[in-house]
Write a protein that holds these residues in place. Structure first.
Motif, mmCIF file in Angstrom:
data_model
loop_
_atom_site.group_PDB
_atom_site.id
_atom_site.type_symbol
_atom_site.label_atom_id
_atom_site.label_comp_id
_atom_site.label_asym_id
_atom_site.label_seq_id
_atom_site.Cartn_x
_atom_site.Cartn_y
_atom_site.Cartn_z
ATOM 1 N N GLY A 12 21.921 -68.218 -20.512
ATOM 2 C CA GLY A 12 21.706 -66.880 -20.983
ATOM 3 C C GLY A 12 20.766 -66.395 -22.141
ATOM 4 N N VAL A 13 19.661 -67.218 -22.302
ATOM 5 C CA VAL A 13 18.925 -66.817 -23.393
ATOM 6 C C VAL A 13 17.406 -66.416 -22.746
ATOM 7 C CG1 VAL A 13 17.604 -67.970 -25.078
ATOM 8 C CG2 VAL A 13 19.697 -68.803 -24.745
ATOM 9 N N HIS A 14 16.940 -65.291 -23.236
ATOM 10 C CA HIS A 14 15.786 -64.989 -22.743
ATOM 11 C C HIS A 14 14.737 -64.695 -24.046
ATOM 12 C CE1 HIS A 14 12.802 -61.675 -21.565
ATOM 13 N NE2 HIS A 14 12.740 -62.463 -20.405
ATOM 14 N N HIS A 15 13.667 -65.159 -23.984
ATOM 15 C CA HIS A 15 12.566 -64.893 -25.123
ATOM 16 C C HIS A 15 11.345 -64.736 -24.659
ATOM 17 C CE1 HIS A 15 15.200 -66.432 -28.438
ATOM 18 N NE2 HIS A 15 15.810 -67.117 -27.485
ATOM 19 N N THR A 16 10.540 -63.762 -25.397
ATOM 20 C CA THR A 16 9.130 -63.660 -24.948
ATOM 21 C C THR A 16 8.279 -64.300 -26.086
ATOM 22 O OG1 THR A 16 9.126 -61.532 -25.992
ATOM 23 C CG2 THR A 16 9.805 -61.471 -23.930
ATOM 24 N N GLY A 17 6.933 -64.358 -25.640
ATOM 25 C CA GLY A 17 6.068 -64.931 -26.636
ATOM 26 C C GLY A 17 5.462 -66.213 -25.977
ATOM 27 N N HIS A 18 4.290 -66.975 -26.562
ATOM 28 C CA HIS A 18 3.665 -68.293 -26.020
ATOM 29 C C HIS A 18 5.040 -69.314 -25.792
ATOM 30 C CE1 HIS A 18 1.327 -71.670 -26.060
ATOM 31 N NE2 HIS A 18 0.263 -70.868 -25.860
ATOM 32 N N PRO A 19 4.804 -69.922 -24.607
ATOM 33 C CA PRO A 19 5.973 -70.825 -24.016
ATOM 34 C C PRO A 19 6.059 -71.972 -25.161
ATOM 35 C CG PRO A 19 4.722 -70.023 -22.486
ATOM 36 C CD PRO A 19 3.844 -69.599 -23.452
ATOM 37 N N SER A 20 5.088 -72.533 -25.564
ATOM 38 C CA SER A 20 5.308 -73.847 -26.246
ATOM 39 C C SER A 20 5.913 -73.569 -27.727
ATOM 40 C CB SER A 20 4.075 -74.690 -26.382
ATOM 41 O OG SER A 20 2.985 -74.240 -26.923
ATOM 42 N N VAL A 53 2.183 -76.184 -20.680
ATOM 43 C CA VAL A 53 3.457 -76.098 -21.585
ATOM 44 C C VAL A 53 3.758 -77.424 -22.328
ATOM 45 C CG1 VAL A 53 5.652 -75.142 -22.251
ATOM 46 C CG2 VAL A 53 4.108 -73.762 -20.853
ATOM 47 N N ALA A 54 3.912 -78.286 -21.166
ATOM 48 C CA ALA A 54 4.373 -79.789 -21.432
ATOM 49 C C ALA A 54 3.421 -80.182 -22.292
ATOM 50 C CB ALA A 54 4.465 -80.460 -20.323
ATOM 51 N N HIS A 55 2.049 -80.052 -22.167
ATOM 52 C CA HIS A 55 0.851 -80.784 -23.000
ATOM 53 C C HIS A 55 0.965 -80.027 -24.523
ATOM 54 C CE1 HIS A 55 -3.238 -81.461 -24.437
ATOM 55 N NE2 HIS A 55 -3.053 -82.366 -23.928
ATOM 56 N N ASP A 56 0.853 -78.747 -24.536
ATOM 57 C CA ASP A 56 1.174 -78.255 -25.774
ATOM 58 C C ASP A 56 2.353 -78.467 -26.473
ATOM 59 O OD1 ASP A 56 -1.143 -76.609 -24.837
ATOM 60 O OD2 ASP A 56 0.047 -74.727 -24.687
ATOM 61 N N LEU A 57 3.522 -78.792 -26.003
ATOM 62 C CA LEU A 57 5.022 -79.098 -26.476
ATOM 63 C C LEU A 57 4.458 -80.623 -27.093
ATOM 64 C CD1 LEU A 57 7.616 -77.841 -24.331
ATOM 65 C CD2 LEU A 57 7.035 -77.289 -26.740
ATOM 66 N N LEU A 58 3.972 -81.387 -26.617
ATOM 67 C CA LEU A 58 3.683 -82.902 -26.859
ATOM 68 C C LEU A 58 3.122 -82.730 -28.089
ATOM 69 C CD1 LEU A 58 3.865 -85.518 -25.987
ATOM 70 C CD2 LEU A 58 1.444 -85.462 -24.723
ATOM 71 N N HIS A 59 1.869 -81.947 -28.287
ATOM 72 C CA HIS A 59 1.368 -81.795 -29.663
ATOM 73 C C HIS A 59 1.990 -81.045 -30.697
ATOM 74 C CE1 HIS A 59 -1.940 -84.209 -28.135
ATOM 75 N NE2 HIS A 59 -1.762 -83.382 -26.921
ATOM 76 N N ARG A 60 2.823 -80.028 -30.424
ATOM 77 C CA ARG A 60 3.415 -79.140 -31.136
ATOM 78 C C ARG A 60 4.688 -79.490 -31.578
ATOM 79 N NH1 ARG A 60 1.443 -73.977 -31.772
ATOM 80 N NH2 ARG A 60 0.365 -74.057 -29.960
ATOM 81 N N SER A 61 5.658 -79.999 -30.832
ATOM 82 C CA SER A 61 7.071 -80.137 -31.208
ATOM 83 C C SER A 61 7.273 -81.457 -32.109
ATOM 84 C CB SER A 61 7.613 -80.532 -29.852
ATOM 85 O OG SER A 61 9.093 -80.762 -30.170
ATOM 86 N N HIS A 62 8.154 -81.050 -33.254
ATOM 87 C CA HIS A 62 8.415 -82.232 -34.241
ATOM 88 C C HIS A 62 9.801 -82.706 -33.558
ATOM 89 C CE1 HIS A 62 5.449 -81.181 -36.999
ATOM 90 N NE2 HIS A 62 5.681 -79.899 -36.799
ATOM 91 N N ILE A 63 10.366 -82.288 -32.711
ATOM 92 C CA ILE A 63 11.552 -82.795 -31.971
ATOM 93 C C ILE A 63 11.316 -83.578 -30.842
ATOM 94 C CG2 ILE A 63 13.828 -82.054 -30.624
ATOM 95 C CD1 ILE A 63 13.403 -79.280 -32.131
ATOM 96 N N PRO A 64 12.079 -84.636 -30.677
ATOM 97 C CA PRO A 64 11.541 -85.407 -29.451
ATOM 98 C C PRO A 64 11.651 -84.645 -28.193
ATOM 99 C CG PRO A 64 13.255 -86.584 -30.747
ATOM 100 C CD PRO A 64 13.110 -85.127 -31.401
ATOM 101 N N LEU A 65 10.608 -85.055 -27.290
ATOM 102 C CA LEU A 65 10.307 -84.385 -25.940
ATOM 103 C C LEU A 65 10.420 -85.362 -25.009
ATOM 104 C CD1 LEU A 65 9.052 -81.807 -24.574
ATOM 105 C CD2 LEU A 65 6.936 -82.902 -25.234
ATOM 106 N N LEU A 66 11.082 -84.957 -23.743
ATOM 107 C CA LEU A 66 11.121 -85.744 -22.419
ATOM 108 C C LEU A 66 10.460 -85.008 -21.461
ATOM 109 C CD1 LEU A 66 12.303 -88.106 -20.824
ATOM 110 C CD2 LEU A 66 14.210 -86.832 -20.297
ATOM 111 N N ILE A 67 9.315 -85.343 -20.862
ATOM 112 C CA ILE A 67 8.707 -84.752 -20.005
ATOM 113 C C ILE A 67 8.682 -85.629 -18.683
ATOM 114 C CG2 ILE A 67 6.318 -83.866 -19.073
ATOM 115 C CD1 ILE A 67 5.245 -84.368 -21.726
#
Length: 72
Positions: A12-20, A53-67
């Protein structure tokens, strides 16, 4: 075995903005230990034109990412 035994999903979470950026902010807020996203598996040209978004997250996230990608 029920899935909730292994992880807690927020709903039930809804946010707006740049996805990554938004995904990283929310993951940090809820102290997520892992971010899981899907990918269409598009090539370099399609990703360059459409973004990913997945590519952006790969470079932006400091939390482990599973694609996860779909089988072809």
């Amino acid at each position: 075995m029920p899935c909730d035994r292994f992880y807690k999903a927020e709903g039930g979470v809804h946010h707006t903005g740049h996805p990554s950026i938004t995904i990283c902010e929310v993951a940090k807020e809820v102290q997520a230990k892992l971010i899981v996203v899907g990918s269409h598996g598009r090539g370099f040209v399609a990703r360059a034109l459409l973004g990913s978004v997945a590519h952006d997250l790969l470079h932006r996230s400091h939390i482990p990412l599973l694609i996860a990608t779909a089988r072809k």
